[in-house]
Design a protein around this motif. Structure first.
Motif, PDB file in Angstrom:
ATOM      1  N   ALA A   1       0.846  -1.186   0.000  1.00  0.00           N
ATOM      2  CA  ALA A   1       0.000   0.000   0.000  1.00  0.00           C
ATOM      3  C   ALA A   1       0.883   1.237   0.000  1.00  0.00           C
ATOM      4  O   ALA A   1       2.010   1.195   0.503  1.00  0.00           O
ATOM      5  N   ASP A   2       0.369   2.308  -0.572  1.00  0.00           N
ATOM      6  CA  ASP A   2       1.070   3.574  -0.450  1.00  0.00           C
ATOM      7  C   ASP A   2       0.065   4.709  -0.282  1.00  0.00           C
ATOM      8  O   ASP A   2      -1.139   4.541  -0.496  1.00  0.00           O
TER       9      ASP A   2
ATOM     10  N   ASN B   1      -3.455   3.691  -2.171  1.00  0.00           N
ATOM     11  CA  ASN B   1      -3.436   2.650  -3.191  1.00  0.00           C
ATOM     12  C   ASN B   1      -3.103   1.348  -2.486  1.00  0.00           C
ATOM     13  O   ASN B   1      -2.183   1.315  -1.652  1.00  0.00           O
ATOM     14  N   TYR B   2      -3.856   0.275  -2.796  1.00  0.00           N
ATOM     15  CA  TYR B   2      -3.648  -1.003  -2.126  1.00  0.00           C
ATOM     16  C   TYR B   2      -3.480  -2.136  -3.135  1.00  0.00           C
ATOM     17  O   TYR B   2      -4.115  -2.149  -4.197  1.00  0.00           O
ATOM     18  N   GLU B   3      -2.648  -3.087  -2.772  1.00  0.00           N
ATOM     19  CA  GLU B   3      -2.552  -4.331  -3.520  1.00  0.00           C
ATOM     20  C   GLU B   3      -3.869  -5.082  -3.328  1.00  0.00           C
ATOM     21  O   GLU B   3      -4.473  -5.036  -2.245  1.00  0.00           O
ATOM     22  N   ASP B   4      -4.325  -5.757  -4.362  1.00  0.00           N
ATOM     23  CA  ASP B   4      -5.670  -6.343  -4.339  1.00  0.00           C
ATOM     24  C   ASP B   4      -5.912  -7.276  -3.155  1.00  0.00           C
ATOM     25  O   ASP B   4      -7.005  -7.277  -2.565  1.00  0.00           O
ATOM     26  N   SER B   5      -4.940  -8.073  -2.777  1.00  0.00           N
ATOM     27  CA  SER B   5      -5.173  -9.086  -1.754  1.00  0.00           C
ATOM     28  C   SER B   5      -5.342  -8.501  -0.349  1.00  0.00           C
ATOM     29  O   SER B   5      -5.806  -9.196   0.560  1.00  0.00           O
TER      30      SER B   5
ATOM     31  N   GLY C   1      -9.526  -3.928   1.951  1.00  0.00           N
ATOM     32  CA  GLY C   1     -10.557  -4.235   2.926  1.00  0.00           C
ATOM     33  C   GLY C   1     -10.023  -4.802   4.230  1.00  0.00           C
ATOM     34  O   GLY C   1     -10.765  -4.911   5.205  1.00  0.00           O
ATOM     35  N   ARG C   2      -8.742  -5.165   4.262  1.00  0.00           N
ATOM     36  CA  ARG C   2      -8.138  -5.713   5.483  1.00  0.00           C
ATOM     37  C   ARG C   2      -7.063  -4.798   6.058  1.00  0.00           C
ATOM     38  O   ARG C   2      -6.917  -4.706   7.270  1.00  0.00           O
ATOM     39  N   PHE C   3      -6.311  -4.152   5.183  1.00  0.00           N
ATOM     40  CA  PHE C   3      -5.214  -3.281   5.606  1.00  0.00           C
ATOM     41  C   PHE C   3      -5.604  -1.823   5.391  1.00  0.00           C
ATOM     42  O   PHE C   3      -6.312  -1.495   4.435  1.00  0.00           O
ATOM     43  N   THR C   4      -5.102  -0.969   6.270  1.00  0.00           N
ATOM     44  CA  THR C   4      -5.323   0.469   6.143  1.00  0.00           C
ATOM     45  C   THR C   4      -4.003   1.201   6.331  1.00  0.00           C
ATOM     46  O   THR C   4      -3.349   1.033   7.365  1.00  0.00           O
ATOM     47  N   ILE C   5      -3.630   1.996   5.348  1.00  0.00           N
ATOM     48  CA  ILE C   5      -2.421   2.805   5.453  1.00  0.00           C
ATOM     49  C   ILE C   5      -2.821   4.221   5.838  1.00  0.00           C
ATOM     50  O   ILE C   5      -3.845   4.738   5.379  1.00  0.00           O
TER      51      ILE C   5
ATOM     52  N   ASN D   1      -5.531  -5.986   9.585  1.00  0.00           N
ATOM     53  CA  ASN D   1      -6.569  -6.785  10.232  1.00  0.00           C
ATOM     54  C   ASN D   1      -6.812  -8.076   9.449  1.00  0.00           C
ATOM     55  O   ASN D   1      -6.420  -8.190   8.290  1.00  0.00           O
ATOM     56  N   SER D   2      -7.485  -9.005  10.095  1.00  0.00           N
ATOM     57  CA  SER D   2      -7.842 -10.277   9.441  1.00  0.00           C
ATOM     58  C   SER D   2      -6.636 -10.901   8.739  1.00  0.00           C
ATOM     59  O   SER D   2      -6.713 -11.317   7.579  1.00  0.00           O
TER      60      SER D   2
END
Length: 118
Positions: free
Chosen positions: A48-49, A57-61, A64-68, A82-83
């Motif tokens: 993510a950046d 911007n997040y990698e697809d996988s 919804g689980r990670f927050t930068i 998370n998760s």
């Protein structure tokens, strides 16, 4: 410029971790800040950046689980995970794009290990 990353560790699947990376040194402006990861036997990939203005911007996988997020006053970037899944196991590296007032350069943190057990 020095980067100090922290927050890695071992967690069971479904758990959470929060990574932090603080930049210090000759810094006028930090542009994009990001987190990358490298699993054993795999290439380093962007997780993510986030821009200075807060666009992410997040990698697809990890969507919804990670927050930068970032704190511009503290020159710090965070990654709330998370998760967590076993496939998230990797060494996580922060990266920052710095304008020093003289030149622009990217810097890497030392890496922090995240281990997720199933």
């Amino acid at each position: 410029v020095q980067l100090q990353a922290s927050g890695g560790g071992s967690v069971q699947a479904g758990g959470s971790l929060r990574l932090s990376c603080a930049a210090s040194g000759r810094i006028v402006v930090i542009n994009t800040m990001g987190w990358y990861r490298q699993a054993p036997g795999k290439q380093r990939e962007l997780v993510a950046d986030i821009t200075r203005g807060g666009s992410t911007n997040y990698e697809d996988s990890v969507k919804g689980r990670f927050t930068i997020s970032r704190d511009n006053a503290k020159n710090t970037v965070y990654l709330l995970m998370n998760s967590l899944k076993s496939e998230d196991t990797a060494v996580y590296y922060c990266n920052v794009d710095v304008w020093s007032g003289i030149f622009r350069q990217g810097y890497w943190g030392q890496g922090t290990l995240v281990t997720v057990s199933s």
